[in-house]
Scaffold this active site. Structure first.
Site, PDB file in Angstrom:
ATOM      1  N   ARG A  89       0.819  -1.205   0.000  1.00  0.00           N
ATOM      2  CA  ARG A  89       0.000   0.000   0.000  1.00  0.00           C
ATOM      3  C   ARG A  89       0.859   1.263   0.000  1.00  0.00           C
ATOM      4  O   ARG A  89       0.314   2.364  -0.001  1.00  0.00           O
ATOM      5  CB  ARG A  89      -0.889   0.017   1.238  1.00  0.00           C
ATOM      6  CG  ARG A  89      -2.327  -0.475   1.000  1.00  0.00           C
ATOM      7  CD  ARG A  89      -3.012  -0.422   2.346  1.00  0.00           C
ATOM      8  NE  ARG A  89      -4.430  -0.337   2.324  1.00  0.00           N
ATOM      9  CZ  ARG A  89      -5.253  -1.376   2.527  1.00  0.00           C
ATOM     10  NH1 ARG A  89      -4.781  -2.583   2.649  1.00  0.00           N
ATOM     11  NH2 ARG A  89      -6.549  -1.187   2.590  1.00  0.00           N
ATOM     12  N   ARG A 128     -21.472  -2.000   3.309  1.00  0.00           N
ATOM     13  CA  ARG A 128     -20.891  -3.335   3.366  1.00  0.00           C
ATOM     14  C   ARG A 128     -21.236  -4.057   4.665  1.00  0.00           C
ATOM     15  O   ARG A 128     -21.179  -3.469   5.742  1.00  0.00           O
ATOM     16  CB  ARG A 128     -19.371  -3.152   3.317  1.00  0.00           C
ATOM     17  CG  ARG A 128     -18.663  -4.145   2.524  1.00  0.00           C
ATOM     18  CD  ARG A 128     -17.384  -3.689   1.967  1.00  0.00           C
ATOM     19  NE  ARG A 128     -16.379  -3.186   2.885  1.00  0.00           N
ATOM     20  CZ  ARG A 128     -15.090  -3.100   2.547  1.00  0.00           C
ATOM     21  NH1 ARG A 128     -14.687  -3.501   1.368  1.00  0.00           N
ATOM     22  NH2 ARG A 128     -14.226  -2.588   3.375  1.00  0.00           N
ATOM     23  N   ARG A 161     -17.917  -3.760   9.570  1.00  0.00           N
ATOM     24  CA  ARG A 161     -16.561  -3.503  10.059  1.00  0.00           C
ATOM     25  C   ARG A 161     -16.499  -2.157  10.770  1.00  0.00           C
ATOM     26  O   ARG A 161     -17.145  -1.204  10.343  1.00  0.00           O
ATOM     27  CB  ARG A 161     -15.596  -3.473   8.871  1.00  0.00           C
ATOM     28  CG  ARG A 161     -14.861  -4.755   8.677  1.00  0.00           C
ATOM     29  CD  ARG A 161     -14.130  -4.769   7.377  1.00  0.00           C
ATOM     30  NE  ARG A 161     -13.172  -3.685   7.220  1.00  0.00           N
ATOM     31  CZ  ARG A 161     -12.304  -3.613   6.218  1.00  0.00           C
ATOM     32  NH1 ARG A 161     -12.285  -4.561   5.312  1.00  0.00           N
ATOM     33  NH2 ARG A 161     -11.466  -2.614   6.111  1.00  0.00           N
ATOM     34  N   ARG A 172      -9.431   6.866   4.726  1.00  0.00           N
ATOM     35  CA  ARG A 172      -8.864   5.744   3.957  1.00  0.00           C
ATOM     36  C   ARG A 172      -8.676   6.131   2.495  1.00  0.00           C
ATOM     37  O   ARG A 172      -7.680   5.784   1.867  1.00  0.00           O
ATOM     38  CB  ARG A 172      -9.766   4.513   4.084  1.00  0.00           C
ATOM     39  CG  ARG A 172      -9.617   3.839   5.442  1.00  0.00           C
ATOM     40  CD  ARG A 172     -10.793   2.954   5.780  1.00  0.00           C
ATOM     41  NE  ARG A 172     -10.815   1.724   5.002  1.00  0.00           N
ATOM     42  CZ  ARG A 172     -11.856   0.900   4.960  1.00  0.00           C
ATOM     43  NH1 ARG A 172     -12.957   1.180   5.630  1.00  0.00           N
ATOM     44  NH2 ARG A 172     -11.796  -0.200   4.242  1.00  0.00           N
TER      45      ARG A 172
END
Ligand code: AMP
Length: 214
Positions: A89, A128, A161, A172
């Site tokens: 990343r 999600r 999450r 993010r």
């Protein structure tokens, strides 16, 4: 044999596609996010350190993730290939990966960027859900379970999450653009990069990926 990196923004479908590749190619998925969440659930020192970064949407320090990937790649089940999902990343992580693979005598075959416009990321991530038991992914809008908020296979209540909140997603995404997006150029220069349109049905995107691997 396939040594694959899946690149792309958070919520862009790397994890879902990795699961499909695992089934087709019979090689392990190496998800640093999953490994960090496991370490955290087990309450290890490393897991607790990582949790602070994860919840705020920041990247965990390079040396922590590099260490866990190095150990994982040396395991026997990676001998026939692997799918790196969520690693590297940062540029230092990519450089560390190059040297670890060099030491192990392994070459990268494909770096596949799953490209999704920013505007789709927030609704994808905040909706999600997943089954805590079998890990099957769901989405409140795009991939609903048959009944209420229950897993179709296990009947267990789905969970969200802790970093799939709008605040953490903003952080993010910003860290993706600042620290991870430069990897596109890094792998382009290395002649490894392939870009796949990440918009569409899951099956369509899998088909695009399989065309590259064929
Ligand atoms: P993911 O499940 O891939 O979305 O990762 C969840 C979180 O774990 C990220 O937001 C980071 O905090 C951390 N993480 C996972 N992989 C890495 C990585 N390669 N480098 C740094 N942090 C990571």
């Amino acid at each position: 044999m396939a040594n694959i990196i899946l690149l792309g923004a958070p919520g862009g479908g790397k994890g879902s596609q990795a699961v499909r590749l695992v089934k087709q190619l019979n090689i392990p998925q190496i998800s640093t996010g999953d490994m960090l969440r496991e370490a955290r659930a087990m309450g290890t020192e490393m897991g607790l350190l990582a949790a602070r970064f994860m919840d705020s949407g920041e990247l965990v320090p390079d040396e922590v993730v590099i260490g866990i990937v190095k150990d994982r790649l040396a395991m026997e089940d990676c001998a026939n290939g692997f799918i790196l999902d969520g690693f590297p990343r940062t540029i230092p992580q990519a450089q560390a990966l190059d040297s670890v693979l060099g030491e192990l005598g392994i070459a990268l075959d494909h770096v596949i960027e799953i490209a999704v416009p920013d505007g789709q990321i927030v609704p994808r991530i905040t909706g999600r859900r997943s089954c805590p038991q079998c890990k099957r992914p769901y989405h409140v809008q795009f991939l609903k379970p048959r009944e209420g908020n229950l897993c179709d296979d296990c009947g267990v209540e789905l969970i969200q999450r802790s970093d799939d909140t709008e605040e953490a997603v903003t952080v993010r995404l910003a860290s993706y653009h600042k620290k991870t997006a430069p990897l596109v150029d890094y792998y382009k220069k290395a002649g490894k990069l392939r870009v796949v349109d990440g918009v569409g049905e899951m099956e369509e995107i899998s088909a695009r990926i399989f065309t590259i691997l064929a």
